[in-house]
Structures are given as structure tokens and as C-alpha cells.
Design an enzyme around this catalytic site. Structure first.
Site, PDB file in Angstrom:
ATOM      1  N   CYS B  87       0.843  -1.202   0.000  1.00 56.67           N
ATOM      2  CA  CYS B  87       0.000   0.000   0.000  1.00 56.67           C
ATOM      3  C   CYS B  87       0.881   1.255   0.000  1.00 56.67           C
ATOM      4  O   CYS B  87       1.532   1.536  -0.993  1.00 56.67           O
ATOM      5  CB  CYS B  87      -0.967  -0.050   1.178  1.00 56.67           C
ATOM      6  SG  CYS B  87      -2.319   1.121   1.022  1.00 56.67           S
ATOM      7  N   HIS B 204      -3.440  -5.687   1.075  1.00 58.01           N
ATOM      8  CA  HIS B 204      -2.762  -5.875   2.362  1.00 58.01           C
ATOM      9  C   HIS B 204      -2.643  -7.344   2.764  1.00 58.01           C
ATOM     10  O   HIS B 204      -3.529  -7.855   3.458  1.00 58.01           O
ATOM     11  CB  HIS B 204      -3.551  -5.139   3.452  1.00 58.01           C
ATOM     12  CG  HIS B 204      -3.388  -3.658   3.408  1.00 58.01           C
ATOM     13  ND1 HIS B 204      -2.338  -3.008   4.021  1.00 58.01           N
ATOM     14  CD2 HIS B 204      -4.129  -2.689   2.811  1.00 58.01           C
ATOM     15  CE1 HIS B 204      -2.451  -1.699   3.816  1.00 58.01           C
ATOM     16  NE2 HIS B 204      -3.525  -1.483   3.078  1.00 58.01           N
ATOM     17  N   GLU B 206      -0.751  -8.532   5.019  1.00 60.55           N
ATOM     18  CA  GLU B 206      -0.575  -8.632   6.481  1.00 60.55           C
ATOM     19  C   GLU B 206      -1.914  -8.570   7.220  1.00 60.55           C
ATOM     20  O   GLU B 206      -1.980  -8.855   8.407  1.00 60.55           O
ATOM     21  CB  GLU B 206       0.399  -7.533   6.967  1.00 60.55           C
ATOM     22  CG  GLU B 206      -0.187  -6.155   7.192  1.00 60.55           C
ATOM     23  CD  GLU B 206      -0.519  -5.387   5.915  1.00 60.55           C
ATOM     24  OE1 GLU B 206      -0.472  -5.982   4.817  1.00 60.55           O
ATOM     25  OE2 GLU B 206      -0.851  -4.189   6.023  1.00 60.55           O
TER      26      GLU B 206
END
Lengths: 85, 228
Positions: B87, B204, B206
Site C-alpha cells: 500500500c 494488504h 498482512e
């Protein structure tokens, strides 16, 4: 004192959704005669009197390239004005 | 045990997610790296996390590239070590010219926070060995400037060198305009550098590492990368 005005705009062909939205808003306010809106960023840099014009120009060009614009998507122009204090 | 460095800038807000994912979910070692540190310690991989470094002033990612730690990051990349920019991390990598192109505001101008699907276009990169080619995976996006742009010749080069890793697609894997959340050229969601050791992606991973988050696909990116 030198006052340098820098304008950064998107290159031709790069979608600028902000300008498009402003354009649409103006049309909805009935300003139909406005054909197109461009939007961009404005910076004002000041330099001390004792610099050469060419030095001011060189430094401005450098910072425009390095930081103030992203050369992949943006163009820049600038005007150098020498002002009496 | 593998060790991952997570860069932290003023305004980073996915740094803890990445740290938690590596440490708690994968059971590996992780360490924060403050943006003012000049030297990097040894890491098996480096994460440039999401967020709004320096408030996204000027352009997203534009200021972070001048942080003191960045010279060491460039050196780390030049030595062939792996870096994943997520990002805002992707935005920083393009601003640093470690990846080509630019990330401009979404074509609809809105901040989009949503679960999306990705097609794994390249499963031979060191970030994607755990996936099948063309596998459809799911993870969230959360951005306002994720609209990938590059000139035609750059896109052509990315395609020829198999450097487009992920494309936005629908649930069934179709790469359509409707499945494109931000206007990116050719639905591009993630790309590699020429050497293949730097990955930038808007989604994302994560935030998709545990079943409670509705997807564990993100964990497979870190598992591929760390070879665990």
C-alpha cells in the site's frame, strides 16, 4: 528577494479525477460555458537577493524534478520574480 | 528462525499488523526499523508497511523516500535482498524509482476499503511460490491512491518480463473492469522490479493471515518470501 512561483499539473492524458469532479460541479451550478478544468499544485519559493538569476533557476528546476513533481505523471512550470523589499 | 525488519515512518499504521503477522502468526522474528536509523541490521526481508507516511503530503510516499534510513534500503535492495512494499509502501517504492510507474488517485476519487480478489499471474517470484499459477486469492485493500499508471512501453516491459504478479479479478478469476477497484491499468495490483527482489502491492497481505480475518492468503506471501 526572489519569489518563484511553481505550478505542477498532471501530464496530458493522465486522468485527473479531481479536475473532472470540479468540472462536473461547475456544470451542475449551471456554468455550462466552462469547457474544461485543469487543477494542480502551487508552490512559492523565496530566495535571497544575493543569488544569481541563473542559480535560482537551476535550484528551482532541480527541486521541481526531485521533489515537487513526479516526472512520471506530472509537468511543472515556474516564474521567477525579483521583488523589491 | 527468520528475521524481518518493518520500517516505521511518522504516519505508518500497518507496521504493527506486519510485525504481529510475522511474529505471532508465523512465529518468526520481527523488528521495527525507525525511519531515522541510518544503518540497517541484518534482515531476511524488509517490509515497507502501509499507512500515511508524512501525512501523504505532496504525493503519497513522496516525502518518505528522503528519510535517513532510505539510503540503507537502496543498498539492501541492490544487494539482492527482498523487500515488500504494501500500500503506502508500494507508493514509496515507485516514488523512489525502485519500481516503475506511479500510483495516482483512484479513478472514482473515493477511499476504498474492501475485500478484493487477486489473480496470481506470476507464481515463480520469490513472493508467490506457495501459490498456483492463476490461483484466485482474497485480501483487503484500503487506499485512495492505488490507481497504477505507467507508460505503454513500461507496461509492455512488465508483461514481457513476467513482472506483473497480481491483478484484480472477480471471485471466479475474471479480470474485468468491475473487479478493478481503483482504475489501475490492466487491473495491476502488484509488480516486481527487474531483479525480482522487490514487490510492491496495494492490497494488504498482512491483514489476511488468520482465519478470523476471513483469509489466510496473505500469510502465504510471507511464507513464500521467508521460505518457511
Amino acid at each position: 528577494m526572489y519569489k518563484v512561483e511553481v505550478i505542477v499539473t498532471y501530464k496530458e492524458g493522465i486522468l485527473n479525477p479531481e479536475a473532472k469532479t470540479i468540472n462536473n460541479a461547475l456544470h451542475s451550478l449551471d456554468y455550462k460555458s466552462i469547457e474544461n478544468v485543469k487543477s494542480g499544485k502551487y508552490f512559492e519559493l523565496t530566495f535571497p537577493d544575493d543569488m544569481d538569476n541563473s542559480e535560482v533557476e537551476k535550484t528551482t528546476d532541480e527541486v521541481c524534478h526531485k521533489l515537487l513533481s513526479n516526472p512520471v505523471i506530472e509537468d511543472y512550470t515556474f516564474n521567477i520574480n525579483k521583488e523589491q523589499e | 528462525m527468520k528475521k524481518v525488519g518493518v520500517l516505521v515512518f511518522p504516519g505508518s499504521n500497518c507496521d504493527y499488523d506486519a510485525y504481529y503477522g510475522v511474529k505471532k502468526v508465523l512465529g518468526q522474528d520481527a523488528e521495527f526499523v525507525w525511519h531515522k536509523d541510518k544503518k540497517l541490521r541484518y534482515y531476511d526481508a524488509l517490509v515497507i508497511p502501509g499507512g500515511f507516511s508524512y501525512g501523504d503530503y505532496l504525493r503519497a510516499g513522496a516525502i518518505a523516500r528522503f528519510s535517513p534510513v532510505m539510503d540503507s534500503v537502496v543498498e539492501y535492495v541492490e544487494k539482492g535482498n527482498p523487500v515488500i512494499g504494501i500500500c503506502n509502501g508500494f507508493q514509496i517504492l515507485v516514488e523512489m524509482n525502485l519500481l516503475p510507474g506511479a500510483l495516482i488517485p483512484n479513478d472514482h476519487l473515493k477511499f476504498r476499503c474492501d475485500d478484493i480478489h487477486l489473480k496470481v499471474i506470476n507464481n515463480e517470484s520469490k513472493f508467490t511460490t506457495r501459490f498456483d499459477k492463476n490461483e484466485v486469492i482474497k485480501m483487503p485493500i484500503a487506499h485512495q491512491s492505488g490507481n497504477y499508471y505507467a507508460e505503454d512501453d513500461v507496461i509492455e516491459e512488465l508483461e514481457q518480463e513476467n513482472r506483473i504478479v497480481f491483478k484484480y479479478c472477480d471471485r471466479a478469476g475474471n479480470i474485468t473492469e468491475d473487479a478493478n477497484p481503483n482504475g489501475s491499468i490492466k487491473n495491476i495490483a502488484g509488480i516486481l522490479n527487474k531483479e525480482g527482489n522487490v514487490l510492491g502491492m496495494m492490497p494488504h497481505p498482512e491483514r489476511a493471515m488468520e482465519p478470523i480475518l476471513q483469509s489466510t492468503d496473505g500469510a502465504d506471501i510471507f511464507k513464500s518470501l521467508l521460505e518457511i
